[in-house]
Design a protein around this motif. Sequence first.
Motif, PDB file in Angstrom:
ATOM      1  N   PRO A   1       0.810  -1.227   0.000  1.00 60.18           N
ATOM      2  CA  PRO A   1       0.000   0.000   0.000  1.00 60.18           C
ATOM      3  C   PRO A   1       0.843   1.277   0.000  1.00 60.18           C
ATOM      4  N   ASN A   2       2.042   1.234   0.554  1.00 52.20           N
ATOM      5  CA  ASN A   2       2.891   2.431   0.553  1.00 52.20           C
ATOM      6  C   ASN A   2       3.311   2.802  -0.863  1.00 52.20           C
ATOM      7  N   ILE A   3       3.568   1.800  -1.678  1.00 55.42           N
ATOM      8  CA  ILE A   3       3.924   2.070  -3.075  1.00 55.42           C
ATOM      9  C   ILE A   3       2.715   2.620  -3.820  1.00 55.42           C
ATOM     10  N   ARG A   4       1.522   2.099  -3.529  1.00 56.43           N
ATOM     11  CA  ARG A   4       0.312   2.635  -4.157  1.00 56.43           C
ATOM     12  C   ARG A   4       0.102   4.091  -3.764  1.00 56.43           C
ATOM     13  N   ARG A   5       0.344   4.424  -2.495  1.00 54.01           N
ATOM     14  CA  ARG A   5       0.197   5.818  -2.048  1.00 54.01           C
ATOM     15  C   ARG A   5       1.205   6.733  -2.743  1.00 54.01           C
ATOM     16  N   MET A   6       2.451   6.273  -2.856  1.00 52.28           N
ATOM     17  CA  MET A   6       3.475   7.082  -3.523  1.00 52.28           C
ATOM     18  C   MET A   6       3.124   7.281  -5.000  1.00 52.28           C
ATOM     19  N   ALA A   7       2.540   6.271  -5.626  1.00 51.05           N
ATOM     20  CA  ALA A   7       2.143   6.401  -7.028  1.00 51.05           C
ATOM     21  C   ALA A   7       1.050   7.454  -7.181  1.00 51.05           C
ATOM     22  N   LEU A   8       0.133   7.523  -6.229  1.00 49.74           N
ATOM     23  CA  LEU A   8      -0.908   8.559  -6.268  1.00 49.74           C
ATOM     24  C   LEU A   8      -0.290   9.942  -6.142  1.00 49.74           C
ATOM     25  N   ASP A   9       0.697  10.083  -5.262  1.00 52.18           N
ATOM     26  CA  ASP A   9       1.402  11.367  -5.138  1.00 52.18           C
ATOM     27  C   ASP A   9       2.083  11.736  -6.457  1.00 52.18           C
ATOM     28  N   GLU A  10       2.638  10.728  -7.126  1.00 53.20           N
ATOM     29  CA  GLU A  10       3.301  10.986  -8.395  1.00 53.20           C
ATOM     30  C   GLU A  10       2.304  11.437  -9.469  1.00 53.20           C
ATOM     31  N   LEU A  11       1.094  10.879  -9.440  1.00 58.50           N
ATOM     32  CA  LEU A  11       0.056  11.316 -10.382  1.00 58.50           C
ATOM     33  C   LEU A  11      -0.180  12.814 -10.262  1.00 58.50           C
ATOM     34  N   VAL A  12      -0.230  13.296  -9.028  1.00 66.80           N
ATOM     35  CA  VAL A  12      -0.469  14.724  -8.794  1.00 66.80           C
ATOM     36  C   VAL A  12       0.716  15.541  -9.303  1.00 66.80           C
ATOM     37  N   ARG A  13       1.930  15.057  -9.077  1.00 65.48           N
ATOM     38  CA  ARG A  13       3.111  15.785  -9.569  1.00 65.48           C
ATOM     39  C   ARG A  13       3.132  15.832 -11.097  1.00 65.48           C
ATOM     40  N   LEU A  14       2.676  14.753 -11.737  1.00 61.65           N
ATOM     41  CA  LEU A  14       2.631  14.738 -13.208  1.00 61.65           C
ATOM     42  C   LEU A  14       1.719  15.841 -13.742  1.00 61.65           C
ATOM     43  N   ALA A  15       0.684  16.148 -12.985  1.00 59.46           N
ATOM     44  CA  ALA A  15      -0.266  17.178 -13.420  1.00 59.46           C
ATOM     45  C   ALA A  15       0.371  18.568 -13.423  1.00 59.46           C
ATOM     46  N   ASP A  16       1.521  18.703 -12.777  1.00 61.41           N
ATOM     47  CA  ASP A  16       2.248  19.969 -12.846  1.00 61.41           C
ATOM     48  C   ASP A  16       3.007  20.092 -14.171  1.00 61.41           C
ATOM     49  N   ARG A  17       3.267  18.950 -14.820  1.00 57.82           N
ATOM     50  CA  ARG A  17       4.042  18.943 -16.065  1.00 57.82           C
ATOM     51  C   ARG A  17       3.167  18.825 -17.304  1.00 57.82           C
ATOM     52  N   TRP A  18       2.081  18.077 -17.201  1.00 60.22           N
ATOM     53  CA  TRP A  18       1.243  17.805 -18.353  1.00 60.22           C
ATOM     54  C   TRP A  18      -0.222  18.048 -17.999  1.00 60.22           C
ATOM     55  N   PRO A  19      -1.054  18.292 -18.979  1.00 57.34           N
ATOM     56  CA  PRO A  19      -2.492  18.444 -18.706  1.00 57.34           C
ATOM     57  C   PRO A  19      -3.053  17.159 -18.082  1.00 57.34           C
ATOM     58  N   VAL A  20      -4.084  17.319 -17.257  1.00 55.84           N
ATOM     59  CA  VAL A  20      -4.709  16.175 -16.602  1.00 55.84           C
ATOM     60  C   VAL A  20      -5.659  15.498 -17.598  1.00 55.84           C
ATOM     61  N   LEU A  21      -5.301  14.309 -17.989  1.00 56.75           N
ATOM     62  CA  LEU A  21      -6.125  13.531 -18.913  1.00 56.75           C
ATOM     63  C   LEU A  21      -7.179  12.754 -18.133  1.00 56.75           C
ATOM     64  N   ASP A  22      -8.252  12.379 -18.819  1.00 55.52           N
ATOM     65  CA  ASP A  22      -9.267  11.540 -18.179  1.00 55.52           C
ATOM     66  C   ASP A  22      -8.644  10.261 -17.632  1.00 55.52           C
ATOM     67  N   GLU A  23      -7.699   9.683 -18.391  1.00 51.85           N
ATOM     68  CA  GLU A  23      -7.059   8.443 -17.947  1.00 51.85           C
ATOM     69  C   GLU A  23      -6.329   8.637 -16.625  1.00 51.85           C
ATOM     70  N   THR A  24      -5.692   9.782 -16.473  1.00 55.28           N
ATOM     71  CA  THR A  24      -4.962  10.072 -15.237  1.00 55.28           C
ATOM     72  C   THR A  24      -5.932  10.199 -14.071  1.00 55.28           C
ATOM     73  N   LEU A  25      -6.993  10.940 -14.265  1.00 53.20           N
ATOM     74  CA  LEU A  25      -7.998  11.093 -13.223  1.00 53.20           C
ATOM     75  C   LEU A  25      -8.623   9.740 -12.877  1.00 53.20           C
ATOM     76  N   ASN A  26      -8.876   8.921 -13.887  1.00 52.07           N
ATOM     77  CA  ASN A  26      -9.467   7.608 -13.639  1.00 52.07           C
ATOM     78  C   ASN A  26      -8.556   6.697 -12.824  1.00 52.07           C
ATOM     79  N   LEU A  27      -7.241   6.866 -12.971  1.00 52.15           N
ATOM     80  CA  LEU A  27      -6.317   6.077 -12.154  1.00 52.15           C
ATOM     81  C   LEU A  27      -6.499   6.406 -10.674  1.00 52.15           C
TER      82      LEU A  27
END
Length: 107
Positions: A21-47
């Motif tokens: 679960p810690n890796i899953r939590r870190m991956a969610l944090d990374e999703l948010v950081r990606l949104a600083d670099r690229w537009p938020v796609l539906d696929e990203t939000l769905n993850l």
Amino acid sequence: PGDAEEEVRLGVERRLDHQDPNIRRMALDELVRLADRWPVLDETLNLALGRLEDANMYVRKAALEATESLVLKRGRKASHHVLNLIAGQLTDDALCGPALEALARVG
């Protein structure tokens, strides 16, 4: 999306399915950081939305925070579907407060 973005997103997607679960939590944090670099796609939000059903409460809380952040970074109101998924967290005593706050900010 560009190839680099797709590759990064797929890597995050794999980590969201990790047994730890810690890796899953870190991956969610990374999703948010990606949104600083690229537009938020539906696929990203769905993850992020998919992890709202996680067995681990801490992962669900991270998913709730990531969902809120991604919706806000998109710059438009959340869809009824997203609002319903966030509202589904209201039945969890530990997540009721954060879910209400998220609904107030993205709805």
